[in-house]
Every structure is written in C-alpha cells, then in structure tokens.
Write a protein that holds these residues in place. Sequence first.
Motif, PDB file in Angstrom:
ATOM      1  N   ARG A  22       0.850  -1.196   0.000  1.00  0.00           N
ATOM      2  CA  ARG A  22       0.000   0.000   0.000  1.00  0.00           C
ATOM      3  C   ARG A  22       0.886   1.245   0.000  1.00  0.00           C
ATOM      4  O   ARG A  22       2.093   1.157   0.166  1.00  0.00           O
ATOM      5  CB  ARG A  22      -0.932   0.002   1.224  1.00  0.00           C
ATOM      6  CG  ARG A  22      -0.194   0.277   2.518  1.00  0.00           C
ATOM      7  CD  ARG A  22      -1.024  -0.007   3.732  1.00  0.00           C
ATOM      8  NE  ARG A  22      -2.386   0.486   3.666  1.00  0.00           N
ATOM      9  CZ  ARG A  22      -2.765   1.729   3.933  1.00  0.00           C
ATOM     10  NH1 ARG A  22      -1.854   2.624   4.253  1.00  0.00           N
ATOM     11  NH2 ARG A  22      -4.037   2.069   3.868  1.00  0.00           N
ATOM     12  N   ILE A  23       0.232   2.374  -0.208  1.00  0.00           N
ATOM     13  CA  ILE A  23       0.941   3.636  -0.056  1.00  0.00           C
ATOM     14  C   ILE A  23       0.885   3.996   1.415  1.00  0.00           C
ATOM     15  O   ILE A  23      -0.211   4.147   1.989  1.00  0.00           O
ATOM     16  CB  ILE A  23       0.288   4.744  -0.894  1.00  0.00           C
ATOM     17  CG1 ILE A  23       0.438   4.437  -2.384  1.00  0.00           C
ATOM     18  CG2 ILE A  23       0.897   6.093  -0.566  1.00  0.00           C
ATOM     19  CD1 ILE A  23      -0.258   5.444  -3.273  1.00  0.00           C
TER      20      ILE A  23
ATOM     21  N   THR B  17       0.978   6.518   3.986  1.00  0.00           N
ATOM     22  CA  THR B  17       0.975   7.955   4.236  1.00  0.00           C
ATOM     23  C   THR B  17       1.662   8.192   5.569  1.00  0.00           C
ATOM     24  O   THR B  17       1.807   7.283   6.399  1.00  0.00           O
ATOM     25  CB  THR B  17      -0.464   8.502   4.284  1.00  0.00           C
ATOM     26  OG1 THR B  17      -1.132   7.909   5.394  1.00  0.00           O
ATOM     27  CG2 THR B  17      -1.220   8.186   3.002  1.00  0.00           C
TER      28      THR B  17
ATOM     29  N   ILE C 127      -8.544  -7.052   6.879  1.00  0.00           N
ATOM     30  CA  ILE C 127      -9.911  -6.603   7.153  1.00  0.00           C
ATOM     31  C   ILE C 127     -10.941  -7.558   6.568  1.00  0.00           C
ATOM     32  O   ILE C 127     -11.962  -7.874   7.198  1.00  0.00           O
ATOM     33  CB  ILE C 127     -10.104  -5.182   6.604  1.00  0.00           C
ATOM     34  CG1 ILE C 127      -9.264  -4.213   7.441  1.00  0.00           C
ATOM     35  CG2 ILE C 127     -11.568  -4.765   6.615  1.00  0.00           C
ATOM     36  CD1 ILE C 127      -9.195  -2.814   6.892  1.00  0.00           C
TER      37      ILE C 127
ATOM     38  N   LYS D 189      -4.640   3.571  -4.718  1.00  0.00           N
ATOM     39  CA  LYS D 189      -3.230   3.915  -4.528  1.00  0.00           C
ATOM     40  C   LYS D 189      -2.715   4.905  -5.571  1.00  0.00           C
ATOM     41  O   LYS D 189      -1.552   4.888  -5.920  1.00  0.00           O
ATOM     42  CB  LYS D 189      -2.355   2.646  -4.542  1.00  0.00           C
ATOM     43  CG  LYS D 189      -2.723   1.658  -3.436  1.00  0.00           C
ATOM     44  CD  LYS D 189      -1.630   0.662  -3.171  1.00  0.00           C
ATOM     45  CE  LYS D 189      -1.424  -0.308  -4.293  1.00  0.00           C
ATOM     46  NZ  LYS D 189      -0.399  -1.290  -4.027  1.00  0.00           N
ATOM     47  N   GLN D 190      -3.596   5.693  -6.122  1.00  0.00           N
ATOM     48  CA  GLN D 190      -3.151   6.729  -7.061  1.00  0.00           C
ATOM     49  C   GLN D 190      -3.799   8.046  -6.661  1.00  0.00           C
ATOM     50  O   GLN D 190      -5.019   8.107  -6.517  1.00  0.00           O
ATOM     51  CB  GLN D 190      -3.546   6.390  -8.498  1.00  0.00           C
ATOM     52  CG  GLN D 190      -2.709   5.276  -9.096  1.00  0.00           C
ATOM     53  CD  GLN D 190      -3.005   5.074 -10.569  1.00  0.00           C
ATOM     54  OE1 GLN D 190      -3.724   5.854 -11.182  1.00  0.00           O
ATOM     55  NE2 GLN D 190      -2.461   4.018 -11.117  1.00  0.00           N
ATOM     56  N   TYR D 191      -2.962   9.044  -6.491  1.00  0.00           N
ATOM     57  CA  TYR D 191      -3.516  10.355  -6.160  1.00  0.00           C
ATOM     58  C   TYR D 191      -4.171  10.952  -7.402  1.00  0.00           C
ATOM     59  O   TYR D 191      -3.596  10.942  -8.484  1.00  0.00           O
ATOM     60  CB  TYR D 191      -2.419  11.286  -5.649  1.00  0.00           C
ATOM     61  CG  TYR D 191      -2.050  11.024  -4.205  1.00  0.00           C
ATOM     62  CD1 TYR D 191      -2.767  11.613  -3.176  1.00  0.00           C
ATOM     63  CD2 TYR D 191      -1.024  10.161  -3.874  1.00  0.00           C
ATOM     64  CE1 TYR D 191      -2.452  11.358  -1.848  1.00  0.00           C
ATOM     65  CE2 TYR D 191      -0.699   9.889  -2.543  1.00  0.00           C
ATOM     66  CZ  TYR D 191      -1.423  10.499  -1.533  1.00  0.00           C
ATOM     67  OH  TYR D 191      -1.121  10.242  -0.235  1.00  0.00           O
TER      68      TYR D 191
ATOM     69  N   ASN E 208      -7.634   9.499   1.398  1.00  0.00           N
ATOM     70  CA  ASN E 208      -6.604  10.469   1.759  1.00  0.00           C
ATOM     71  C   ASN E 208      -6.768  11.708   0.896  1.00  0.00           C
ATOM     72  O   ASN E 208      -6.869  11.608  -0.332  1.00  0.00           O
ATOM     73  CB  ASN E 208      -5.214   9.874   1.540  1.00  0.00           C
ATOM     74  CG  ASN E 208      -4.993   8.661   2.420  1.00  0.00           C
ATOM     75  OD1 ASN E 208      -4.578   8.767   3.559  1.00  0.00           O
ATOM     76  ND2 ASN E 208      -5.305   7.475   1.879  1.00  0.00           N
TER      77      ASN E 208
ATOM     78  N   MET F  35      -6.604  10.225  -2.793  1.00  0.00           N
ATOM     79  CA  MET F  35      -6.118   8.863  -3.016  1.00  0.00           C
ATOM     80  C   MET F  35      -6.902   7.918  -2.114  1.00  0.00           C
ATOM     81  O   MET F  35      -7.162   8.216  -0.945  1.00  0.00           O
ATOM     82  CB  MET F  35      -4.621   8.777  -2.696  1.00  0.00           C
ATOM     83  CG  MET F  35      -3.969   7.426  -3.008  1.00  0.00           C
ATOM     84  SD  MET F  35      -4.039   6.275  -1.628  1.00  0.00           S
ATOM     85  CE  MET F  35      -2.758   6.927  -0.582  1.00  0.00           C
TER      86      MET F  35
ATOM     87  N   GLN G 285      -7.266   3.876  -0.823  1.00  0.00           N
ATOM     88  CA  GLN G 285      -6.652   2.559  -0.747  1.00  0.00           C
ATOM     89  C   GLN G 285      -7.222   1.810   0.462  1.00  0.00           C
ATOM     90  O   GLN G 285      -7.939   2.378   1.293  1.00  0.00           O
ATOM     91  CB  GLN G 285      -5.133   2.667  -0.635  1.00  0.00           C
ATOM     92  CG  GLN G 285      -4.636   3.289   0.657  1.00  0.00           C
ATOM     93  CD  GLN G 285      -3.121   3.258   0.766  1.00  0.00           C
ATOM     94  OE1 GLN G 285      -2.470   2.462   0.122  1.00  0.00           O
ATOM     95  NE2 GLN G 285      -2.566   4.144   1.587  1.00  0.00           N
ATOM     96  N   LYS G 286      -6.925   0.526   0.487  1.00  0.00           N
ATOM     97  CA  LYS G 286      -7.450  -0.257   1.593  1.00  0.00           C
ATOM     98  C   LYS G 286      -6.845   0.273   2.894  1.00  0.00           C
ATOM     99  O   LYS G 286      -5.685   0.699   2.925  1.00  0.00           O
ATOM    100  CB  LYS G 286      -7.145  -1.746   1.409  1.00  0.00           C
ATOM    101  CG  LYS G 286      -5.697  -2.106   1.628  1.00  0.00           C
ATOM    102  CD  LYS G 286      -5.536  -3.614   1.628  1.00  0.00           C
ATOM    103  CE  LYS G 286      -4.105  -3.979   1.997  1.00  0.00           C
ATOM    104  NZ  LYS G 286      -3.874  -5.403   2.076  1.00  0.00           N
TER     105      LYS G 286
END
Lengths: 578, 791
Positions: free
Chosen positions: A180-181, A183, A516, B665-667, B704, B782, B784-785
């Motif tokens: 994942r990204i 943050t 999850i 996962k992409q802004y 996000n 963005m 994402q999970k």
Amino acid sequence: MKKTILIVSIALVAIASALVYFFVFRKNLADQIVLPYIAHQKPRIDPHIPSSVPIADKLDEVLFDGLFNISANPSGIVYEDGLGEFMGLDEKTGVVSVRLKPRKKWHTSYSVTTEKKKITVEEAQEILFTAQDLRFTLRRIQKLGSMSPDYILVSQAIPDFDFSGPDENGEIHFQFRGDRIWTESDIKEVLSFKVLPSDSDIDAPVYSNGTGPYLHATEFEEKIIYHKPPDGSASLTNVVLKPYIDNSTYATELKNRNINSLLSSPFGAISPILGDSTKYFYKSSISTSFFALFYNVSRLSPEQRHALRQLIDNKKIMDRFFRIGTEQQRHIANYKGTGNNYDEYLNNSIFPTTSYYIEEDIVVPGEIEVEPVDISVLPDTVHIHTCLNFGFREELSELAEIMNDPALFGGKIKVSAVQNEDIRRGNYDAVLVPVSGYRSNFLFDLYNIFLREPDFSANKINLKTAINQSGEQTIDEQSFVEDKNFFRIDLASSPEKEDFAQLLEYIYGFMSTHEIGDKQVYAQYIDQLDQKIALGSWLFSLPSLAYFSTQFADNSIDLYGTASQLSTIEKWQETVRK
Amino acid sequence: MRLRFISVLAFLFFIGCSAYKQLQPKPELSSAEKGYIELKDGKKDFELKKEKRYFIQFPSAEDKNYYLVLSIPAKKSFSSFLTSQLTDKKRPGEKITDESTCDTMSVYPIENNGSGYYLIIESIPEDVIFNVDYRYVPQWRFKFENKHASFKEILENNRVDREAYNSIGPGKHLQGTNFPKMVKFVKDHYGELENVYNELLAIESIFPPSILNSKDEAYQNYLTLKSSIEEEMTFQKNYLLVLNFFGKESQCDGNPGLLMESVDLFIEFFSKKDSLPSPVVSEAQNVINERLKDVVPFYEQKLTEKDDAAPFDEKSFMTSSLYRVATLYNDAGLAAPQEYTVLSKFVKDFDTRARGLQSASDSLAKINESIEKLGDMPDDKFFAGVVKKVSAIKTNLVKPLDESYGKFNEYSCKEKLNSAITGFTETFNTKAEHFQEASSLVPLLNSLKEQRDFSGMLGHLTQKMHLDFLIPKYKPLDKMSVDEQANQIEISLNDRNWPKAEEGLRKLYEDTHFLNPEEIYPVKAKVVGDLEDSLYTKIDRVSRRRIVKFLEDNIGVLENVDSLYADSVFLPVYNVTFATGSRNDLLKRKTELIEHLAKMKENEFPAKAITLLYKQFTSNPNKDGVLKARAVVAHGKYYKGEDKKVKLSIAECDPLTAKWIVKPKQYRRVFALPVTDRRVNNKYVVRMYIDIPTDAKFPVFDVNIKLPKEIADNAGSKQWYESMTLNKVPLKNEGRFTITAPSASNDYECQISPVQMKKEKANILEITFTHNTYKVHPVSIMVQKPIIKKN
C-alpha cells in the motif's frame, strides 16, 4: 436602629462565614484534573492489553509515549512526535526512517517527595529512552500476539517487529510492507504503540514507568496522583484519581467539586443535577460498554438457550432502564446528532449495533431464521447472577430489578446479585455482565467476551495457543475450559464440542488477523454460529457521556475515541476567567 | 645438340641473306623486235650451279604492251620469275605473272619502264646448263599470230544458210519453220561469232598507232578477218529479227491478248524495216494488217464486261498497248481503221475521267482524313486551308462523258462513270459549302473559347449540328462547359458570394446546350449534385468558422455564457433557395443544415469552448479559475456530445458533479470550487464517486485528501471542513471513524478511515468547507485499503 444593627451584624457574619469557607474550607481543584475511580478496582495499567477497568486504558495516554502520539484538534486527529521524529519514507524500498529523540527521560529519572500533601518532583539520575527500549517493547507486543491490539496494529506494517539502527544520526529504519501507499499519518499510527523501558518485566501485572506527560507521583488515602515532570509540557500540574465505592454518586461528586472531570456518567445519561451549563459541559462519544447475559452452556441446552433468548426482550429492558416515556426518563446525548436515540443502542448480536460490523451491514443479525422454541423448555426459574462489587453497580442493580419484575418476564427469570466467587463457580443459568472498553472499530475484542475468566474483579484472558505442524500459531482447545469463561464452555466434555471448537477457531481467526476482509468473514461466521447455538442475550450498549467542569476550557478538550479520551490531557487548560 | 641446331639456323640465315649472282650475257641483250635471240655467255651457255642464285638483267621494252618471251627448255629444272626490282641484288620485287602455260616457255608482259627487268633464277637442285632464247614482241602481234588460224576456223564453222531468208516474199513468210529452234540455232552461231569479234576488238585496242594503215601482214590479216565476221553477223541479226516477227505473228493467231502484249515487238520490227529486204517488209505489212483486225473486237468484249466507273487496270486492259497500236499502224505504213480510233478515244477519255474522279475523291478523302486526324477544336486557319484545297479540286472536277463514243455510249461502264461523276460532284459541292460554313464558324468559336464562354460556343454549335465533321471536334466542350460553370460556381463559393454561386448552380442545372446531352447529363447531374452539396457544405463550413471565430472572440466571456448560445451566429450565413430536388428536399436540406449547425451549438462549440477553457483553467487555476470553471460548466449545460474528455472536463469543473476515483493507490487531482459568490466564507464542495474494483464483499477504504496549505493551515485551531458525507451520511471524527487532521507535519493530508463502500453501488463522498477565498483549490485524493487502527 437596633433592627438596622441586627441586619448589618447578620450580613457581616454571613460575609465572614463566606470568607472563612472560601479561604479555609473551599475545595481547591485548581491546576489539577480530578477523576473518580472505583476504590476496589484500582487501575492496573498495561499499555498493550485492554483492561476491564476503563480508566486503566485511558491512563495509558497519561503515562506513556509512543514514537508518535495520537492527539486531536478541531479538524480531527493529529500525530505528534513522541519518542521519535519522522524522517521520511523511501517509497521505492518502503523503508521508514525515524530519528529517536535523544533527550527523552523515563519517569524514573525524577525523584518525588511528598510533604503535607505537597508533591515535589525533582531531577534525579537521568535515564534516557533508547532504541533498546523500543526493541523490548516490540518484542513484548509480538509476544502478546492477538491479545494486544498493538500486535494487529504493528503486524500489518512491520512483519518482523524489528528495525535497524540507530545510525550515527540516531535514526532507525523500519521495513514496511509494500502492499500500500504508506501515508505519513498511517506510519505514525502504526508507530503509536506505547513504549516501555527495556528493564521492565515483560509479563508484569502493571506498568507505571513511562515518558508521558504525567508521572506516577504518589498514592495516599487511596488517591492516585500523577504529576507533571519539571520539564514536562502539560498545562496542568496534577492528575488525581479519587476513590469511590461505586459510581452512584459520581454526578454529585462533580457537582460538589470533589472531582472536576467525569469520563463516564452513570447510565450514560445526561445528569439532571449537572444541567447548569455555566458550570458543566459534556461531550458525547461512541459507546464502549454493553450489558449482556452470557448463558451457561453446561446448564442450558441449545433448545433452552434459544428459548431464553426468545424470552429476553432487550428493548423492554432498555426502555425500563432509561425509564423511557416517564417523568424520570434518562435522557441521553448522541455524539452523532440529536439525543435520545435509544434504539441505536439495542444489540442483537455479539457485535454491538454501534460497531463497524453491524453499522456497515457486515453482520446482519437475524439473517438466519431460527425455529421458534417453546419457552416451556426452560427451567421453572432461570437463575441469572451478577456481581455488584466491581463497577457499573448502579446500572447492574437497575437491570436486576427490571428483569426480576414479573410483569416483564412472568417471573420466569430470577436475577441475583452474588459474590464474585459464586460467579467463578458457575452456579448460574446465565450471568449478567457489563462488557466495558470495547472498540467499535475493526478491533472489536472477542477475547474479552469469550475467553475472559469468570471474574468480575479482573480481566484475565484464557488464551492458549500452540504451534501446528506447519509452524503456524493456532489456538489451543485449552482456551475453552469450563471454569475459564463465563459461558462455561469446555471442549473436553461438551456435547456441543464441534460447534464450540468451530467457534474457538473463528474467534482466534477474527482476533489474530490483520486482514480486514478476514475479519469481516469471521465476524459473519461468528454471528451465524451464535444464531445457531444461542450463547447469550446481547441486551444493549451504554451511551458514553463525559462531564467536565467549566473550570476547563471546553475548546481545549478534544475527544476522538473513548479509549483515548485522555490522549490530549496535556493540552487541557483551565478557563481563563475575566 | 642444342649448339648444332643453333649453327644450322645461322647457316640458313646467311644463305637466305646472300646476294643473287648476276649473269651477264654476251652479246648484251637487245629489246628490239627481232624474233627469238639466243642468250649466251659468249659462245657458251651459262652453267647454273647447284643451290646458287642468279639474276639476269633485261632491258625495258621499246613501247608499251610488249611481251618478253623466254624459250627455256629446262624451265622445270629450277625456279625462275621476272621482276621489275632487285634491291641490293638481294631482295627481288613483286613477281610479274607468267602468262604462258607451256613448260618450256615463259611470257612476261612488260613496258617501257626505263629500268628494265630482272629474271631471277633460284632453287637449283642440280647443276644445269642454262639454255634460253629470248624475244621482245608487241602483245597484239604475239596474241593475233597465235589465234589467227583458230579465228578463221570459227567463222567458217558458224556461218548460217541464207536460203530460207532469201525466199521470203508475197505469200511466203517462212511458214512451216520451227521458229523457236531456228531462233536458237541462229543465236548460238551469232554468239560464237560475237566472241571472236570481241577478241579481235580487244587486240585492236592495243594496236600501236604506228600499225594503222600499215602494210604489216598481221595487221592486214586482221582487217580481212574482222570484215568477214561483221558481214555474217549482220545477216544473222536481220534473220533473227525476221524469225522473231513472223514467229510472234504466228503465235498471235487467235490470241489477241498476246498480240497486244507483242505490239512493241512489232513496232521494233518495223522501225528496222530499212535494213531488211523490201519483200520481207512487204510480206510483214500484209501479215500484220490482217492480225490487227482482232484488236477492236477484243476490247469491245472487255468493255462490255466492265460494270464500274473505276479506271482501267493496265495489266488486264493493256491500255498503253492499245494506244501503241496507232504507232504500229503508222510505223508499218498502214492506215488505222475508224473503229480502232473510236475505241481508243473512248478508252482514253473514260480512263482520264475515271482517274480524275478517283483523284478528286481521293483528295476529298484526304481532306476528310486530315479533318479526322485533326485534334480537338481547330484553329482559325485550318478550315480556310480546307476551303482553298476544295476550290482547287473543284477546278479540276471531271465532267461526264458525252455522246460522241458511238456504240460505247450504251456501255454500262460509261453510265456508271457518268453517274459516279454526277454523284460525287453533288457530294463535293455540299461538302464544300459545309467547309465554308466551318471556315466562318471556327474563328467565332475560338474567340468565345478565349473568353472561356464554353456555353456560348455550344450555343453556336448546336445551331450547326449538320457540320458532322466539325461537331466531334468539340466533343470535350460539353464537359468543359460544365467544368467551367462549375469552376465559376466554385470561385463564387470560395469568394463566399452565395447568391452568385446559387445563381450559377441554378443556371448549370437548367443548361441544355450540349452536343451530347445523353452523355453529359449524368456528368452534369453529378457536378450539380456535388456543387449543391458543396454549397451547403461551405455554408455549413463558413457558418462553423464564423462560430469558431465567434468562439475565439468570446472565449474570454466567463460570465453570462448563456447569452452566447442565444446569438444568431448559430444560424446559416445564407438562406439557400435552390435545390435540385423538390421543395421538400430544399426544406429538408435547409433543416439538415440548421440542425448540423445546431449540433455545433450543442457539440463542437461547447466542446471547443470547454476544451480551451479547461486547458486555461488547468494550466493556471489561479487566474480567474472559478469563473473559468463555471464557464466550463455553463458551456457544459449545452453540450450534448459523447466525448468523454469533454464530459470529464465539465465534471472536473462542476463542484456538484462527483469525480470518479476508480484506481486505488493513485492520487487524483480534483478542483475544489466555491458554490457561493461571497466575498468571504465561500462554500466549497468536492464530490467523489468512488468505484474501486475489488474482490472484497465489503469493500472498505481509507480516503486520503491532500489539501492546499491555504485551506488546511488553520485546521489545528478550527475544523477545516464543514461536512463530510458518504452517500449523504455524515462522517464525523467520532465513534469508529478517524479523520486525520491536515497539518504541516503530514503535508496537509487529511485521512478518513475506514470508509465502508457499498459494493457495486454508487459511493459518493462529499466534502464541503468554507474559506475566505474565492478561487480554485486543487485537491489530491487517493483511496486505498485501510490499515486497522487502534483507536
């Protein structure tokens, strides 16, 4: 003339009395936060394991720091530097760099002296936070496994529970998962677990040495006093826990200025005696406690349990509980909007209605049709026990009285307040239990329901794990032993072994996964299985309402979750009077 | 061995290069013509040594055409030859041919060369006595002396008996003679005599001048023999003439065709009648006069069979022989009969007229051919030239035969000829008139052509359709006329002179002046159709350009955009009244045009405006960004196209339209835009349509939101947003929700977690906030999970 002299004399006496009261007998709560606690339920603080005493979990934020601390402001939660400073994430490699704060002292770096109730905290031998403390903490969390919410928190990001460093700049490096990204907020959330000193006992019953905004200073007259370190950043000097027999007088104590903060009002209701908004303000939040009847499976057959569940009408109980429709109605606030939303607190599943799983329809109670059962299968009297000696005394007494009303259940139920030892012996058809400190998010705690030893005084979880042939950790059947859970489930002897074994698998699966999707599916399985085997009546949740004296500035207190009600405690400020 | 070989070669070389030894006879040699003289070394003969080489020098002849005759009995015992050169006594010149075929004699032709000759002797195998006589003699004499006897013998052997010849006279003309055999016999003898005679003439040609009129015996013998041969040859020649005449006449009996073929032979005979005896001539006249009576019947027969007006074929009619019969009559001294004279005149006049007719016809045909070969559209001079040629032909036009031909007047061929002449004359005169017309018309046409008035040319030409030779030359004119008119219409269209273009189109549509209507009408119809389309298309295009220009002029209009769409610019620039079809067709096309422009109003115009404005908007959102975004949305109200990019631009600028977020996962950048127009506290709305593909049954995400610092700067002291809702349900930083506050430390990123989506249903996340600005705030979002959070 005499009359005039008399009047003036009386006025002077009154003024003098007032002055004497103000300067001699006035209760001075200035520069301190005074909270109540049940005297015989002294909070046993473990920052990594939930406690049955709500105040214990909340004190985690008072005593301890994480690498990053969760705080809040009007726009939401914020992550502040605790023991670490975020240096960056290498997006290619997923390596997170954190510089450890070099000058963070453990509370044992200070000496505390008390003289005539005056507490003096001075610098002693400096003991600084190091990477070794962090490594110890991570090892402890890993060892606790699914018992600790921090385990789930960390395991979804740092599979090895380890880091490299520190390097010459004092930076350590975590290898985060690459799925994942990450943050900055997520990273800081993961690294928000509280850090213990490395010289701690890894299995200590209580922890008190931290680096948080307040240090444990002293205890006298059962008061527990936390004091701001000399170099601390908290606005107020002391946090004081005052002991009381039960919670029945909490509102009066607040009114009488014996305390100035009440994190949970009796019945979760708006108190009529605290209605003066110039003196008090309250903040509503999501429920963290619910009441339930846990059925004794060794005494009630499945058919009887279904009949009992059918008999118990939780709405009737809740209506009586809040005296809805009467002049004495207990009004409740709603953190979401308008109050008196009682129905939103009715539970029809192990998962409370306020929880993520019910609110988002992951679990839909009543989805499986159960054959109607003749309540005549029940014993003549269903004996329900509870213990009034450990918290929620007011609420449990009221509930017992309600359920004992023949008008409600035709005298079929007999609720008795018994000693804790009687509960341990399992001499009941069902037990009325307050489940406190539950989370309505993904981390709803099933261990606290199914694996808690039948002891109102403690929160001991009978989780036994083993390693299977594949090297994976699994749950051991010993986790379900008759005298180790309120339901009296025993896999060794129960004729319903198959269902209970399945239940145990589901519980462990739910609690140990950080996926999850897995949690969602396990939640469904557990609910469906409960609908099949009828383990209890889930009654209702208790609204969460905190009261504060206007001694404090309303806008300095930001709450974002009951478990962390005190996470911004260092920012609480007293109202500036003009 | 090798040395010996080299020695032999050297020896042979020296031998080969050694000089000839001269033999010097005594007495010295003389070139005087004296008969044979012995060649001696004193009183002895020379002795020739084995393998030696010798030469003897002979003086040159006294005159030209001499022979040096050597009598050498031992000629075969060595090798010898005569040459006129011997350099350094070693290298002899070219060998002179020895004309003798005798083994004991050599005959060398020599001249008076001044230097003399060298007799070379070599290849002597054995010693030998050189016994030789020599003689200098003129060549004629040597030759005549050697052949005189044989010549006389030939003469005698080839004389022909003259008795038959001399017997010719009245009634006697060698009847019963085998003429071919006799002719061959005489010819053979004559040939033999002629050969001898020629040899005599050759000898005579080398007579020295001094011999003429001399009494030289050989010379006298020569003259006698030559005279005798000439007399016999003259007889034989005359005899052959007579034999040929009577022989041919005999063959012509019953064969008038052969008679006509032999006319010249008979004329030749009579041309030499003076060399013949008169009885022979007289008998010949009688015979030929009778034979010529066959001529007239012969030709009458042939003329009767002729049934056309063609000139006579010389091969079958032998007209030249017929005409030569008159000469024969004349040369034979006979009078030509009247029948022959009339026949000859008829044949001659018929043939003359027939050839004249044929010539005129050929000339006219050539003129026609030249016209046919002529390319399209002649110049002014061409038909003037044709008229001139026609005049020349007319001058020489033949006239029909008159009635002066006796019985031939009734002959079919005469009638055919006269009929052909009459018919041709009429045709010719008509053609001549047409050519004259063409000669006058072509300059006029060329004048119009220069003016590119092709339709005018066609107007004149269609009046002269009888000029069938001319009309095809203007075959391209139909298309040229259509093309030119089309071109003019195109020019008008390009000049946007719509009335003129429409008038030209109408005129072309109604034009009927064409040389080949059947062929050009389909072409014209297509051109008219195309131009009609072009008229509508160009009106459409110009109207569209006007709209584009309108757009360019008004791209800066950011407020009251609706008024742009009420402008008349969206109507066609010209109201067309012409259509090739019916009135309904006209209305239909006009409606289509208006609808097409309306489409531009609903599609291209707003699309272009939106694209341009959106580009300006995104490149610099801070410059009138709100107004531009609203203008995009205002244009978007009129847009009915399907271009996804345009629709996306509208959606991006419309704060109330949810922005699609379909990839995790992409802004994704979106623009927060105010929905109020206040100076302060403007309300901003950001809507997102979240549809992330997932296998999850209960999809749940973190959202996000990266905010501009300007928006989030005060988030620590005041909630930055007014509300957040998912599917209109408020999301609050309470309960199980976490809303992370944006701050400088997290780069002003706000996180909402966990946001539970409804699978396969619209999930609209809306964020509203108020801010004191009135501008565009870019926001990056963005999804994402989520991670599982503790609190």
